[in-house]
Design an enzyme around this catalytic site. Structure first.
Site: not given
Ligand code: GUN
Ligand code: ZN
Length: 381
Positions: A102, A276, A314, A316, A319, A344
């Site tokens: 990012d 993410d 699960c 994993c 578990c 987990h």
């Molecule tokens: N991570 C979660 N939201 C954002 C976003 O709007 N911009 C950026 N650069 N990272 C993020």
């Molecule tokens: Zn598990």
């Protein structure tokens, strides 16, 4: 050359092949310089160049295809000079699969609350020595070029969705102006993919202008930003639905900072591909496990004598080998407790991504969603 098109065709370092669809949901193969990934895709977050509590080989064991790092943290430590010396973050952390960074601005704004955004860039106080620092779009890209991730993110101007008024419009237009500075600064388009980020708060007109503006730049992929902070689910899903509809069919779509298992299922149904979130690892450190029925709080005293695994369904490593009672014992006393829970929880998120992928490819996405919702919602106490 005469009659040369004004549309800039940017180089791409990815291949995005849709393997199956169900209405707006899609399952794809995303080929990156370091790894071939399947979408929908969940990316664990590793702020300091590591996923807290897991080794790289454990990440490989649970089928992790790509992880996320933060430019701003990595630029300060190990520093971009050292990264240059070892040949980038892949080598520094000995992770040879996918990596996404990012741009840094969001982290400063959301974590430090010390950031000040102007046309030049984001000014913030260094958490190392308190000195004011300026992160410009050019610098963010330069650092990300040195880190060398498969996907790099444009520096954007992010405002919380709970803010309304002219600031939202200003941030959206600034994000569009900055994308051109990012594109101009990007020195490795042949082996790093620069994604643009759609901003515009909860305003459909602003989101539309931003999405169209970014699509005109013909980037290898697009993110939907500004959505991980406090808006209600209806607004959140409406913005995702609108943005996915406005973005190209043949490019990956990434919803940033999302999310909870339910959000990922809904956003995938709406045509998003990548996610993410720190949630699975953060909640693990608070003693919470993700299970098909929702969450399991391992600190609860009812766990003290429960000899079942976290999730009996699960497969994993955690578990298969440990009881709730044992993990209950560890959570407050030993780092191993949150490490086992993180393992987990990440397994759960990655398995969810794989199930979304295969159910879409195999034409049983509605049944999968039904089953998921039935367990998640109907077994709530
Ligand atoms: N991570 C979660 N939201 C954002 C976003 O709007 N911009 C950026 N650069 N990272 C993020
Ligand atoms: Zn598990």
């Amino acid at each position: 050359r005469q009659g040369y098109s004004t549309t800039v065709t940017n180089a791409m370092a990815l291949v995005f092949e849709v393997l199956g669809r169900f209405n707006r949901a899609r399952a794809a193969r995303l080929t990156l310089p370091h790894h071939v990934c399947q979408t929908p895709l969940f990316m664990p977050v590793g702020t300091q160049g590591t996923i807290k509590g897991l080794t790289n080989s454990q990440l490989e064991d649970i089928g992790c295809q790509i992880i996320l790092g933060n430019t701003y943290h990595l630029a300060l430590r190990p520093t971009s000079e050292l990264l240059d010396e070892v040949g980038g973050l892949h080598n520094f952390m000995n992770w040879q699969r996918g990596l996404l960074t990012d741009s840094g601005g969001f982290q400063m704004v959301s974590l430090l609350h010390l950031a000040d955004i102007t046309e030049k860039g984001v000014t913030f106080q260094s958490p190392v020595d308190g000195k004011p620092m300026l992160l410009t779009p050019e610098e963010s890209i330069q650092i990300q070029n040195r880190i060398g991730a498969d996907i790099i993110m444009a520096l954007d101007d992010v405002v919380k969705t709970t803010i309304t008024g002219p600031r939202v419009e200003e941030a959206m237009y600034r994000t569009l102006r900055w994308i051109d500075r990012c594109i101009a600064a990007h020195k490795r388009p042949h082996d790093q993919n620069l994604f643009g980020i759609v901003q515009g708060g909860l305003d459909p007109i602003l989101r539309d202008i931003c999405a169209k503006g970014l699509v005109d730049r013909n980037l290898p992929g697009y993110a939907i930003g500004g959505l991980s902070g406090g808006e209600d689910k209806n607004s959140f899903w409406r913005v995702v639905a609108q943005c996915t509809a406005a973005l190209p069919e043949d490019k990956p779509r990434y919803v940033m900072g999302v999310g909870y298992p339910l959000d990922i299922v809904v956003c995938s149904a709406l045509g998003a591909d990548m996610y993410d979130c720190v949630y699975p690892t953060r909640t693990a450190r608070f003693g919470t496990a993700l299970i098909p029925e929702g969450v399991l709080k391992l600190k609860h005293k009812a766990m003290a004598e429960d000899t079942r695994p976290i999730d009996p369904t699960c497969p994993c490593m955690v578990c298969k080998n440990y009881t709730r009672a044992y993990i209950h014992c560890l959570v407050t006393k030993d780092a191993m407790g949150s490490q086992l829970l993180s393992y987990h929880n990440l397994y759960y998120m990655l398995q969810l991504s794989r199930n979304l992928h295969s159910s879409i490819v195999e034409g049983r996405f509605p049944e999968f969603v039904c089953d998921f919702l039935h367990k998640m919602v109907c077994s709530r106490k």
